[in-house]
Design a protein around this motif. Structure first.
Motif, PDB file in Angstrom:
ATOM      1  N   CYS B  49       0.840  -1.205   0.000  1.00 44.55           N
ATOM      2  CA  CYS B  49       0.000   0.000   0.000  1.00 44.55           C
ATOM      3  C   CYS B  49       0.876   1.257   0.000  1.00 44.55           C
ATOM      4  O   CYS B  49       2.095   1.186   0.161  1.00 44.55           O
ATOM      5  CB  CYS B  49      -0.939  -0.006   1.195  1.00 44.55           C
ATOM      6  N   TYR B  51       1.099   3.640   2.177  1.00 44.73           N
ATOM      7  CA  TYR B  51       1.772   3.839   3.473  1.00 44.73           C
ATOM      8  C   TYR B  51       3.057   3.010   3.503  1.00 44.73           C
ATOM      9  O   TYR B  51       4.119   3.489   3.892  1.00 44.73           O
ATOM     10  CB  TYR B  51       0.821   3.443   4.606  1.00 44.73           C
ATOM     11  N   CYS B  75      -0.271  -2.463  10.600  1.00 39.96           N
ATOM     12  CA  CYS B  75       0.401  -1.745   9.508  1.00 39.96           C
ATOM     13  C   CYS B  75       1.903  -1.717   9.772  1.00 39.96           C
ATOM     14  O   CYS B  75       2.717  -1.984   8.889  1.00 39.96           O
ATOM     15  CB  CYS B  75      -0.090  -0.307   9.410  1.00 39.96           C
ATOM     16  N   THR B 137      -1.782   6.435   8.585  1.00 42.83           N
ATOM     17  CA  THR B 137      -2.306   5.176   8.027  1.00 42.83           C
ATOM     18  C   THR B 137      -3.783   5.385   7.663  1.00 42.83           C
ATOM     19  O   THR B 137      -4.344   6.454   7.931  1.00 42.83           O
ATOM     20  CB  THR B 137      -2.187   4.018   9.034  1.00 42.83           C
ATOM     21  N   CYS B 138      -4.391   4.347   7.090  1.00 41.14           N
ATOM     22  CA  CYS B 138      -5.772   4.511   6.602  1.00 41.14           C
ATOM     23  C   CYS B 138      -6.721   4.959   7.713  1.00 41.14           C
ATOM     24  O   CYS B 138      -7.463   5.930   7.571  1.00 41.14           O
ATOM     25  CB  CYS B 138      -6.296   3.189   6.045  1.00 41.14           C
ATOM     26  N   GLY B 170      -2.605   4.263   3.416  1.00 43.06           N
ATOM     27  CA  GLY B 170      -2.557   3.139   2.477  1.00 43.06           C
ATOM     28  C   GLY B 170      -3.315   3.340   1.187  1.00 43.06           C
ATOM     29  O   GLY B 170      -2.917   2.844   0.137  1.00 43.06           O
TER      30      GLY B 170
END
Ligand code: SF4
Lengths: 116, 520
Positions: B49, B51, B75, B137-138, B170
């Motif tokens: 992803c 990230y 993550c 992050t997401c 991400g």
């Protein structure tokens, strides 16, 4: 293009494609600038004209041009048999073909992105 | 367009535009797969992803930094210790990873307080480290946590620390490459120009797009130091945070991996007028040309030529020992991004192998342009392949070896194809003259390993040749070699040390007169 010129341009392009990276900058305008300056300087070097890079940017074109001119001389002895006008003509065709492959007919869809 | 349609992907018709065969007469105007697009639903991609791309590839190699991910622990965990970007400060960045450990309640009530507490705890735990990068992050991007505000607060409370914010969740791009882009631009926007570096040479470069995999950066830095060139910063392998804040003072950007770091070079050119020179650190000839070019830029060609002559004389006979034994071996060159073009031509030219396929997980069409241009006829080029396509290609091409990441690599092993890790290497470094021989040795060891004689026999099915002894590597590799090559006294196997990097860290370098002193 007559056959012999066509073959020679192909040989010269093939060397660039296999060994150089400068023709593949990420945007159209960069590629135009790179091709024009490096092929321009290489042509002058092959014709025996002096090239004096003044700015840092010019120096970058120049080092790539010197390496390219040396590689061409070492690999293609037929270059030594050409006159200055013939070299210029050949290199103009090479420039045209390189612009065609890397810019105008390129299939890379990111070349026209406005940002880096 | 010479597209290649995989049998296994006939049910995903869009995939057809992502693979081409470079047939005779094809060039870039007729032969280029699509690239850097969202993975097509139904195709199980091998990508990471955005990230992961920002943190794992570009951010974390910075060595004197606390790398803190603001998000769930998964993550971070999945981007920890999977790549071997070592450093000369005890590998702080590899040993430790930090996460704010966001849970369900933080998603509901916000995670800013939690983040601040984490930042303060991390600095307290490692008082000698004063720099931090925080990765979005997401989850935390979606709940709208204001990471910048928290970082500002902390920097006010702790005036000796500095924090960089990498806002690349991400979902911020089709693959990890989106993250490379984001962190490049974020670094130049937030940090370049905020420290005035000390200039110690007339010749000053930033070495960009180099991540010190198993010591690659230190090998290249050694060459530059031997030429009297100051490596002001490396973006980012073995790089110091504050050195990278001073990137604006270099005379030249030497760009190694254009896929991950051309963005910052382009911006440094536009904003600070620093030109960009693309180099190739892999392979004798490309590396020699690269050193020559950097030296010519500064007018110190003789220093580069001395290194090239010395290194070539020392290592070429060893490279050629392997070349003789690798000739004609078929290679699938399936890395993540840039190595497809760094290696495509030079492994054919200098090791005698034949590249039968190139692929990229996250490369853009620009990478495929370079790869397709450099590979020879009949090569199959694939963008963002899925596992089934990889297996079908192995079945069709029957390569002797595959260079790829560890996930597809393990799959290849199961079908009897040896693999080398193209991202983290097996016994690197692979850069430099000696490194290139180490790569050749790894290829040789993988292809001729006697383990294949046993591993490919199925004891439940195949007859086991109990009457035959075990064939060694040399018996296998030398069987069809001409006598003069087999017994050559000039060619020899790799003779370097196990650890080639530690000695570089204590090395002293020649001093050169500065240009102004020389002029007096
Ligand atoms: S996609 Fe989002 S949730 Fe998954 S690892 Fe990447 S940042 Fe974390």
């Amino acid at each position: 293009m007559e056959d012999v010129t066509k073959t020679r341009v192909e040989q010269l392009i093939d060397y660039i494609m296999k060994n150089c990276l400068w023709q593949f900058h990420s945007r159209n305008w960069d590629r135009k600038r790179q091709n024009e300056n490096i092929i321009g300087m290489t042509t002058r070097l092959l014709c025996g004209e002096p090239v004096k890079p003044e700015t840092p940017e010019d120096k970058c074109y120049w080092v790539d041009a010197v390496c390219l001119a040396e590689a061409y001389r070492a690999r293609h002895p037929w270059l030594a048999t050409l006159g200055v006008d013939q070299i210029r003509e050949l290199m103009a065709k090479l420039h045209e073909q390189l612009d065609y492959q890397t810019i105008t007919a390129s299939l890379n869809e990111e070349l026209t992105d406005q940002h880096y | 367009m010479p597209y290649h349609e995989f049998e296994c992907s006939k049910c995903i018709p869009e995939r057809k535009q992502h693979a081409v065969v470079k047939a005779p007469g094809e060039d870039l105007t007729s032969c280029l797969p699509k690239g850097y697009l969202n993975t097509i639903p139904g195709s199980i991609s091998e990508r990471g992803c955005a990230y992961c791309g920002a943190k794992h590839v570009i951010g974390t190699p910075m060595k004197d930094v606390i790398h803190l991910s603001h998000g769930p622990i998964g993550c971070t965990y999945d981007t920890w210790q999977t790549k071997r970007y070592i450093s000369d400060n005890g590998n702080f960045q590899l040993k430790y990873t930090f996460a704010s450990d966001v849970r369900e309640k933080h998603i509901v009530f916000g995670a800013e307080k939690l983040l601040k507490q984490n930042i303060l705890e991390a600095f307290a735990q490692f008082p000698e480290i004063k720099r931090m990068t925080i990765y979005q992050t997401c989850a935390t991007a979606l709940i709208g946590d204001d990471i910048n505000a928290i970082a500002e607060e902390v920097m006010e409370e702790l005036p000796d620390v500095d924090i960089f914010i990498c806002n690349s969740p991400g979902f911020a791009g089709p693959s990890q490459s989106g993250g490379h882009h984001k962190i490049n631009i974020a670094w130049i926007n937030q940090k370049v120009g905020t420290v005035e570096p000390e200039i110690t040479s007339d010749y000053v470069i930033n070495y960009v797009g180099e991540y010190n995999i198993q010591g690659d950066q230190e090998v290249m830095q050694d060459f530059f130091k031997r030429m009297g060139i100051q490596v002001l910063s490396t973006f980012t392998g073995n790089g110091r945070y504050d050195d990278l804040r001073g990137m604006h003072k270099a005379h030249l950007n030497v760009l190694e991996c254009a896929r991950s770091a051309e963005y910052i070079c382009n911006e440094l050119r536009v904003r600070y007028g620093i030109p960009r020179l693309d180099i190739d650190g892999f392979g004798f000839e490309p590396l020699s040309q690269s050193l020559r070019k950097v030296a010519m830029f500064f007018g110190i060609e003789e220093r580069a030529e001395a290194i090239i002559a010395e290194e070539t004389a020392r290592w070429k006979p060893e490279l050629d020992w392997y070349k003789e034994r690798l000739k004609g071996k078929k290679v699938c060159l399936w890395p993540g991004g840039s190595k497809l073009w760094h290696w495509a031509h030079v492994i054919e030219a200098e090791m005698g192998v034949k590249v039968v396929s190139v692929y990229t997980k996250f490369g853009h069409q620009g990478d495929m342009e370079k790869g397709v241009a450099r590979c020879s006829e009949d090569t199959l080029a694939i963008d963002d392949p899925n596992e089934l396509e990889g297996l079908e290609a192995l079945e069709m091409l029957k390569p002797d070896i595959i260079f790829t990441g560890k996930r597809p690599g393990e799959v290849a092993k199961k079908v009897g194809v040896p693999y080398l890790n193209a991202h983290a290497y097996h016994n690197g470094p692979y850069k430099g003259y000696e490194g290139w021989v180490r790569f050749a040795r790894d290829i040789y060891n993988a292809i001729y390993s006697p383990i294949h004689q046993l591993a490919e026999l199925d004891i439940s099915r195949d007859p086991i040749p109990t009457d035959k002894g075990f064939a060694t590597q040399r018996m296998l590799s030398d069987a069809s070699l001409p006598e003069d090559i087999r017994t050559s006294t000039t060619l020899r196997q790799y003779s370097g040390a196990y650890d080639t990097i530690s000695p570089l860290r204590d090395k002293t370098y020649p001093t050169f007169d500065s240009r102004s002193a020389a002029a007096e």
